[in-house]
Write a protein that holds these residues in place. Sequence first.
Motif, PDB file in Angstrom:
ATOM      1  N   ARG A 187     123.471   9.129 -86.579  1.00 55.02           N
ATOM      2  CA  ARG A 187     123.462   8.132 -87.642  1.00 55.02           C
ATOM      3  C   ARG A 187     122.173   8.178 -88.453  1.00 55.02           C
ATOM      4  NH1 ARG A 187     125.777   3.599 -83.503  1.00 55.02           N
ATOM      5  NH2 ARG A 187     124.090   4.483 -82.302  1.00 55.02           N
ATOM      6  N   PRO A 240     119.247   6.298 -90.942  1.00 56.62           N
ATOM      7  CA  PRO A 240     118.605   4.972 -90.906  1.00 56.62           C
ATOM      8  C   PRO A 240     119.419   3.921 -91.665  1.00 56.62           C
ATOM      9  CG  PRO A 240     116.964   6.664 -91.340  1.00 56.62           C
ATOM     10  CD  PRO A 240     118.306   7.349 -91.371  1.00 56.62           C
ATOM     11  N   GLN A 260     122.726   3.860 -92.025  1.00 56.62           N
ATOM     12  CA  GLN A 260     123.895   3.512 -91.202  1.00 56.62           C
ATOM     13  C   GLN A 260     123.491   2.563 -90.076  1.00 56.62           C
ATOM     14  OE1 GLN A 260     125.079   7.540 -90.301  1.00 56.62           O
ATOM     15  NE2 GLN A 260     126.671   7.543 -91.885  1.00 56.62           N
ATOM     16  N   LEU A 261     122.331   2.787 -89.486  1.00 58.83           N
ATOM     17  CA  LEU A 261     121.844   1.884 -88.436  1.00 58.83           C
ATOM     18  C   LEU A 261     121.543   0.498 -89.007  1.00 58.83           C
ATOM     19  CD1 LEU A 261     119.558   4.340 -86.453  1.00 58.83           C
ATOM     20  CD2 LEU A 261     121.568   3.179 -85.561  1.00 58.83           C
ATOM     21  N   LEU A 266     124.510  -1.856 -89.364  1.00 59.05           N
ATOM     22  CA  LEU A 266     125.066  -2.506 -88.169  1.00 59.05           C
ATOM     23  C   LEU A 266     124.717  -3.995 -88.122  1.00 59.05           C
ATOM     24  CD1 LEU A 266     124.453   0.215 -85.424  1.00 59.05           C
ATOM     25  CD2 LEU A 266     126.559  -0.273 -86.679  1.00 59.05           C
ATOM     26  N   HIS A 268     123.580  -1.029 -81.170  1.00 56.15           N
ATOM     27  CA  HIS A 268     123.953   0.319 -81.637  1.00 56.15           C
ATOM     28  C   HIS A 268     124.871   1.042 -80.656  1.00 56.15           C
ATOM     29  CE1 HIS A 268     120.376   1.381 -79.224  1.00 56.15           C
ATOM     30  NE2 HIS A 268     119.790   0.429 -79.889  1.00 56.15           N
ATOM     31  N   SER A 302     124.470   2.645 -77.784  1.00 60.83           N
ATOM     32  CA  SER A 302     124.060   4.006 -77.427  1.00 60.83           C
ATOM     33  C   SER A 302     122.760   3.997 -76.642  1.00 60.83           C
ATOM     34  CB  SER A 302     123.893   4.849 -78.697  1.00 60.83           C
ATOM     35  OG  SER A 302     122.943   4.269 -79.559  1.00 60.83           O
ATOM     36  N   GLU A 338     119.068   5.301 -80.240  1.00 60.71           N
ATOM     37  CA  GLU A 338     119.555   4.489 -81.354  1.00 60.71           C
ATOM     38  C   GLU A 338     120.365   5.287 -82.371  1.00 60.71           C
ATOM     39  OE1 GLU A 338     116.996   2.145 -84.389  1.00 60.71           O
ATOM     40  OE2 GLU A 338     116.953   1.007 -82.517  1.00 60.71           O
ATOM     41  N   ASP A 339     119.917   6.502 -82.698  1.00 59.13           N
ATOM     42  CA  ASP A 339     120.583   7.246 -83.775  1.00 59.13           C
ATOM     43  C   ASP A 339     121.805   8.047 -83.323  1.00 59.13           C
ATOM     44  OD1 ASP A 339     118.869   8.944 -82.341  1.00 59.13           O
ATOM     45  OD2 ASP A 339     118.586  10.292 -84.040  1.00 59.13           O
ATOM     46  N   LEU A 384     125.387   8.190 -81.606  1.00 59.58           N
ATOM     47  CA  LEU A 384     126.557   7.468 -81.119  1.00 59.58           C
ATOM     48  C   LEU A 384     127.468   8.433 -80.380  1.00 59.58           C
ATOM     49  CD1 LEU A 384     128.453   4.917 -81.143  1.00 59.58           C
ATOM     50  CD2 LEU A 384     129.460   5.872 -83.221  1.00 59.58           C
ATOM     51  N   ALA A 439     129.056   1.789 -85.008  1.00 60.84           N
ATOM     52  CA  ALA A 439     128.817   1.711 -83.562  1.00 60.84           C
ATOM     53  C   ALA A 439     130.148   1.706 -82.815  1.00 60.84           C
ATOM     54  CB  ALA A 439     128.013   0.463 -83.216  1.00 60.84           C
TER      55      ALA A 439
END
Length: 199
Positions: free
Chosen positions: A76, A78, A80-81, A84, A112, A114, A117-118, A120, A165
């Motif tokens: 993902r 930044p 896209q995160l 969330l 997230h 996961s 974090e980045d 998934l 997510a």
Amino acid sequence: MSKPEVDQGRRTWVAIACGAGAVGGVAAAVPFVSTFTPSERAKAAGAAVEADISALKPGEKMTVEWRGKPVWIVKRTPEQLAGLKKTDPQVVDPKSERKPSELTPEYARNEHRSIKEDILVVVGICSHLGCSPSDKFQAGAQPSLPDDWQGGFLCPCHGSTFDMAGRVFKNKPAPDNLEVPPHMYLSDTKLLIGEDKKA
């Protein structure tokens, strides 16, 4: 004292016998060693699968097969995160509290969903009727999607939507979030899908 005479014929036969024995030993060992790698049947039954994510760029997805199911690995961005947080009030189960033992391992019960974090990792099967949703990573208004779409997945069968997510939006046919399979990192660029504990 004279040296004993060497029987050349006998020496040749001994060398041939040893050579044949070595070849036979290797021939017998090859099928035996190959039994250590999981068969297709074992993979379908649940053998863990390794995934190399070193070439995965932000915003990209790769798919591996585990237990006959597609497992999506998404790197993902930044943006896209950040999206969330905006989808939190719009999803059914923002903290992955429903069916945790079936759908979300403890280490992925966060916003997230996961370990990192980045990255998934989810099973790409809709929780409604088992269809495979399509990628809709681009944010913004699009056909069949809300105007404030932050990116995620759309199930074309009955219109269920999931955020980046894998969390299902409210008032959609799918009852649950996408499943997070057991997984762990073998290194920064290698994932093991189907296992999350070191033996």
